[in-house]
Motif scaffolding. Structure first.
Motif, PDB file in Angstrom:
ATOM      1  N   LYS A 138      85.156  25.667  66.816  1.00 43.13           N
ATOM      2  CA  LYS A 138      84.426  25.888  65.572  1.00 43.13           C
ATOM      3  C   LYS A 138      85.343  25.809  64.369  1.00 43.13           C
ATOM      4  O   LYS A 138      84.898  25.628  63.255  1.00 43.13           O
ATOM      5  N   ASN A 139      86.657  25.929  64.618  1.00 40.41           N
ATOM      6  CA  ASN A 139      87.610  25.815  63.524  1.00 40.41           C
ATOM      7  C   ASN A 139      87.766  24.351  63.133  1.00 40.41           C
ATOM      8  O   ASN A 139      88.301  23.542  63.881  1.00 40.41           O
ATOM      9  N   SER A 140      87.261  23.999  61.939  1.00 37.85           N
ATOM     10  CA  SER A 140      87.213  22.584  61.580  1.00 37.85           C
ATOM     11  C   SER A 140      88.592  21.982  61.429  1.00 37.85           C
ATOM     12  O   SER A 140      88.810  20.813  61.722  1.00 37.85           O
ATOM     13  N   LEU A 141      89.557  22.819  60.973  1.00 37.41           N
ATOM     14  CA  LEU A 141      90.895  22.299  60.764  1.00 37.41           C
ATOM     15  C   LEU A 141      91.492  21.874  62.100  1.00 37.41           C
ATOM     16  O   LEU A 141      92.077  20.797  62.232  1.00 37.41           O
ATOM     17  N   LEU A 142      91.268  22.722  63.095  1.00 38.88           N
ATOM     18  CA  LEU A 142      91.749  22.415  64.439  1.00 38.88           C
ATOM     19  C   LEU A 142      91.096  21.128  64.938  1.00 38.88           C
ATOM     20  O   LEU A 142      91.754  20.250  65.511  1.00 38.88           O
ATOM     21  N   ILE A 157      92.642  18.127  63.164  1.00 43.93           N
ATOM     22  CA  ILE A 157      93.979  17.768  63.629  1.00 43.93           C
ATOM     23  C   ILE A 157      93.913  17.101  64.998  1.00 43.93           C
ATOM     24  O   ILE A 157      94.570  16.091  65.243  1.00 43.93           O
ATOM     25  N   ARG A 160      95.663   6.971  70.566  1.00 44.68           N
ATOM     26  CA  ARG A 160      94.856   5.961  71.242  1.00 44.68           C
ATOM     27  C   ARG A 160      94.912   4.608  70.571  1.00 44.68           C
ATOM     28  O   ARG A 160      94.589   3.596  71.179  1.00 44.68           O
ATOM     29  N   GLN A 161      95.263   4.560  69.288  1.00 40.82           N
ATOM     30  CA  GLN A 161      95.233   3.275  68.585  1.00 40.82           C
ATOM     31  C   GLN A 161      96.594   2.627  68.482  1.00 40.82           C
ATOM     32  O   GLN A 161      96.786   1.707  67.714  1.00 40.82           O
ATOM     33  N   THR A 162      97.582   3.155  69.242  1.00 32.00           N
ATOM     34  CA  THR A 162      98.874   2.460  69.278  1.00 32.00           C
ATOM     35  C   THR A 162      99.213   2.211  70.745  1.00 32.00           C
ATOM     36  O   THR A 162      98.812   2.974  71.618  1.00 32.00           O
TER      37      THR A 162
END
Ligand SMILES: Nc1ncnc2c1ncn2[C@@H]1O[C@H](COP(=O)(O)OP(=O)(O)O)[C@@H](O)[C@H]1O
Ligand SMILES: [Mg+2]
Lengths: 339, 248, 299
Positions: free
Chosen positions: C101-105, C108, C117-119
């Motif tokens: 529920k912690n949006s910052l977590l 990140i 995943r994109q490298t």
């Protein structure tokens, strides 16, 4: 003013809704700040970006002769333009209709520009490299693996037990072995299987190996799509008098492709990343160029700069591909009742 | 009067010992409408699906439009039948990846090898007949159930069939949408289309049908004109069934 | 009539297939004869005469090729199993963070996932190896009391020394795989209907208890197949060891090919190794499935 207040209220709601959450958020923010300051400080003050800036043409085109580099440049720019056009959803109908055709024709167009001939100075594939080669490997292999994968998927669903068995063996064993061994097969073993005197150059052997590998994965994605088409679709087509091949062509494949689309686009993003494996098998694509620049005494030891730069490039192209893919999926979804 | 469908002693079981069709015989004449009724699981769908070869059968003989098929399920003959017989399903079964018009023209272009323009024109004509020509460019999921079912009828008509099969065409529709489909079917009957309709719509059966066939456990229990069937059915089981229908 | 046609058709395909294989084998034989290498496995028992930096079992250059291959196998297993454990732990943590529920977590972990995943994995491995370990100057090392020491010689824990090659591979593989596992976990958690969350909340269960006793058990059936395929990928990806100079099964095959030119034989060995490895992993996961999932479903 109002805007700022609502912004803060929102921020509070998001990050500081209760005590535990606030503590977690605070700790994270502190850690993030210290990391960012350190990294940015390093990137700006300590890093020596000359290893990137003075080698830009190498990263982009490899050892393509300098006076001919407008050719791969044209190609890459046309790809970018086409991506933009696709995303913006052109108004002109004929362009929208021919977008797929345009994407497919980028491959022969690129090959013509790279190989030359017909008025352009011929240049062998030994001089291809950098981002250009990476993109070329990705596009050619994707384009070839799709039809191959479709055929494999159909074979695996076929009512002929022998055909079914053979394709199942192929698909399953291909999916069991690591990509690098297939690429290795492509570079070292394919020449052994060819008649004496016939040779295929490294780039095409790589494309061939990628195609062998990726088509097995694509086949499974498409098979999943085929299996999720309700049997009533086939009944309806049957009752209209369509024959087996028409049903495959008009009903099954188009629907399976739509259902498998997210998986397929992931495959091609994965393929783009995996072309980097050719760096350890003797091609100087993007990562290979990075390695050869690092081997240059002038730039020795500047791993961080080169790797961060390469990571950004890969990340950027992958993101473009992902955005294009999501756009395509959304457009396909409009036409799709059952998924 | 020319018979369109003649079924003789058709028998079929999916699982051994359990007959989905048990010695079914019937005749449908040119321009007539046969309504098939019966409780769920009585074999109605199985029966009409044998008419265009979607189901094979174990014994008996079937003559559809002069083409005779039997238990060998000869693909080539069945293909011939399918070009002359249209079918409408309970769940519409439109092709979700094709636009409404493409749904309709797919078979004419590829089965009858019509030219695209000709097929489009006829398709638009049919959509117009069904009152949905304004939706031609849309996709099936953008249409309501009733509209989708009318598209399905148009699609079945596109091959200019001599016989239309309907398998509970209104059962998946909201009650207020049922009539728009039934009306379209009524018009077809008036135009002289030969139809076999599995339905529980008593009103439709009374008005439109020439004969009602009542099935139970794979057997034909009775075949009567609608007047007799709905007012004075011969068989106890038919009367029971009708009573239950009325209660709903 | 129809059945006959079907059989003929298959026979035709079979003949074409066999002919194709025969042509390929014919070419191969000609090529092998021409280069004078031939095809046999006798060399397996000859001394390998190359040394290996890392060998969990006793090994010296005078041991046979077969033993060297076996060591390669052990090295592969070592890195696969340890990355499997590490990536599962990290991946689960990040997967939960992604749904927290912690949006910052959440933000990140989303960032972590897209960067990883994109490298390309190969780039990441090289980064960890050349920057993370070899990049450390000779005199720099990071100590945490006497428990943990990180330097360009690798990682030292009490009673355990990990070479920098192994550590870089372990790090790289685990971090890469954890990003994918996190997505699998998130997908599993999201596959449980919202009603279940509301149900346990309305019963007065705490978030943590609800997560562990209500949500996770229901998410597992969706998670296990995803995990299996990530573990299989992990095993296949471990062959990139060659880029950081770790002697896994692929790297040793590669060395042997360079030394003896026995490409075909080594390729077959590699193929069979991986088919076996796949069998081991899928059976292992099947076992887990049977032990964990079945009892849940029966309750
Ligand atoms: N594909 C099938 N496989 C096995 N049994 C079936 C199948 N289709 C129908 N049946 C069985 O055949 C009987 C007749 O089914 P159906 O023709 O669908 O009945 P109705 O359409 O009257 O409801 C039922 O008992 C049903 O369970
Ligand atoms: Mg039915």
């Amino acid at each position: 003013m109002n805007l700022i207040i609502t912004f803060f209220i929102k921020l509070r709601k998001l990050f500081f809704s209760n005590v535990l959450n606030s503590i977690i958020s605070l700790i994270i923010i502190l850690i993030l700040f210290s990391i960012f300051f350190n990294i940015f400080g390093w990137l700006i003050f300590n890093a020596n970006w000359k290893v990137v800036t003075s080698n830009l043409p190498l990263y982009a085109f490899g050892s393509f002769p300098a006076n001919q580099q407008w050719r791969p440049a044209t190609w890459i720019i046309s790809l970018l333009t086409l991506s933009m056009l696709t995303l913006l959803g052109p108004e002109w109908k004929w362009l929208r209709k021919n977008l797929l055709l345009a994407w497919i024709s980028t491959v022969p167009f690129g090959l013509y520009l790279l190989y030359g001939g017909l008025g352009l100075l011929p240049i062998t594939s030994r001089h291809w490299g950098g981002l250009t080669l990476t993109i070329l490997l990705t596009l050619c292999s994707s384009l070839l693996s799709l039809p191959f994968g479709i055929v494999l998927a159909l074979c695996r669903q076929s009512s002929f037990p022998l055909v079914k068995k053979l394709s199942a063996i192929y698909i399953d064993s291909m999916r069991a072995i690591p990509l690098i061994s297939v690429l290795f097969f492509g570079q070292l073993l394919i020449p052994l299987f060819l008649p004496v005197g016939i040779e295929i150059d490294r780039v095409w052997r790589a494309v061939f190996a990628f195609t062998l590998f990726v088509s097995a994965y694509i086949a499974e994605d498409i098979r999943g799509g085929l299996q999720s088409i309700p049997s009533t679709q086939i009944e309806a087509a049957n009752s209209l008098g369509l024959n087996k091949y028409q049903i495959i062509k008009f009903i099954l494949i188009p629907q399976a492709l739509r259902i498998a689309l997210p998986a397929l686009t992931n495959q091609s993003i994965g393929l783009f990343q995996n072309t980097s494996l050719m760096a350890i098998l003797g091609l100087v694509e993007l990562l290979g160029i990075g390695r050869s620049i690092l081997a240059n005494p002038e730039f020795i030891g500047q791993y961080i700069e080169v790797y961060i730069w390469l990571a950004c490039l890969y990340w950027f192209v992958c993101t473009i591909m992902a955005v294009l893919a999501r756009h395509l999926e959304k457009r396909m979804l409009i036409n799709q009742a059952i998924v | 009067m020319e018979p369109i469908v003649i079924a003789k002693n058709i028998t079929k079981s999916y699982t051994k010992g359990l007959r989905a069709l048990d010695n079914v015989s019937l005749t449908v004449n040119q321009g007539k409408v046969l309504v098939v009724m019966g409780p769920s699981g009585s074999g109605k769908s199985t029966l009409i699906r044998t008419f265009n070869g979607l189901e094979s059968f174990d014994q008996g003989e079937l003559n559809v439009l002069g083409i005779k098929i039997n238990s060998t399920h000869d693909e080539r003959k069945i293909q011939k039948i399918r070009r002359k017989v249209g079918m409408v399903f309970q769940q519409f079964n439109l092709f979700p990846h094709l636009s409404i018009l493409e749904n309709i023209t797919l078979a004419p272009i590829n089965v009858q090898k019509r030219r695209q323009r000709e097929a489009n024109e006829y398709g638009m004509y049919l959509l117009n007949q069904m009152g949905i020509d304004s939706h031609a460019k849309k996709y099936p999921n953008q249409l309501s159930g009733g509209e989708q079912q009318r598209v399905a009828i148009a699609r079945a008509l596109a091959l200019k069939p001599k016989l239309l099969l309907f398998d509970e065409p209104t059962s998946a529709l909201d009650p207020e949408r049922i009539n728009e489909v039934l009306d379209a079917m009524r018009r077809l009957a008036q135009q002289g289309m030969t139809m076999v309709v599995v339905t529980h719509e008593i009103g439709f059966a009374k008005d439109v049908s020439d004969q009602v066939l009542f099935m139970d456990s794979g057997k034909v229990i009775e075949t009567s004109t609608p007047d007799i069937f709905f007012s004075n059915a011969k068989h106890e089981r038919s009367r029971k069934f009708l009573n239950q229908l009325d209660k709903h | 009539m129809k059945r006959n046609r079907k059989i003929f058709f298959q026979l035709g395909i079979f003949i074409i297939f066999i002919t194709l294989i025969a042509i390929l084998i014919n070419n191969l034989t000609i090529n092998l004869l021409r280069t004078g290498i031939g095809f046999n496995f006798n060399w397996l028992l000859k001394p390998a005469s190359f040394s290996l930096a890392e060998h969990p079992l006793p090994y010296s250059a005078s041991d046979s090729y077969a033993w060297a291959l076996f060591i390669g196998w052990m090295n592969s297993l070592k890195v696969i199993v340890s990355s499997l454990v590490l990536s599962s732990l990290v991946g689960t943590l990040i997967g939960f963070a992604r749904t927290s529920k912690n949006s910052l977590l959440g933000l990140i972990s989303a960032g972590y996932i897209t960067i990883i995943r994109q490298t390309p994995l190969l780039l990441q491995l090289m980064f960890w190896y050349f920057v993370g370990f070899l990049g450390l100057k000779d005199n720099i090392s990071i100590h945490i009391k006497n428990l943990f020491k990180l330097s360009n010689q690798g990682i030292e824990l009490p009673g355990l020394t990990l070479s920098s090659e192994f550590s870089a591979l372990l790090f790289g593989l685990s971090i890469f795989t954890s990003a994918y596992i996190a997505e699998v976990i998130r997908g599993g958690i999201l596959s449980v209907s919202r009603g279940q969350w509301e149900a346990f909340r309305s019963l007065g269960l705490s978030e943590r208890k609800g997560l562990f006793f209500i949500i996770i058990p229901q998410a597992l059936p969706a998670i296990i197949p995803g995990l299996t395929s990530q573990y299989l990928n992990l095993a296949k990806n471990s062959t990139l060891a060659i880029a950081v100079g770790y002697s896994d099964i692929y790297a040793i095959n590669d060395t042997i090919i360079n030394q003896t030119g026995r490409a075909i034989e080594c390729f077959l060995i590699l193929l069979i190794s991986f088919l076996l490895l796949n069998l081991v992993i899928t059976n292992f996961m099947e076992l887990i499935n049977r032990i964990i999932i079945k009892p849940i479903k029966h309750n």
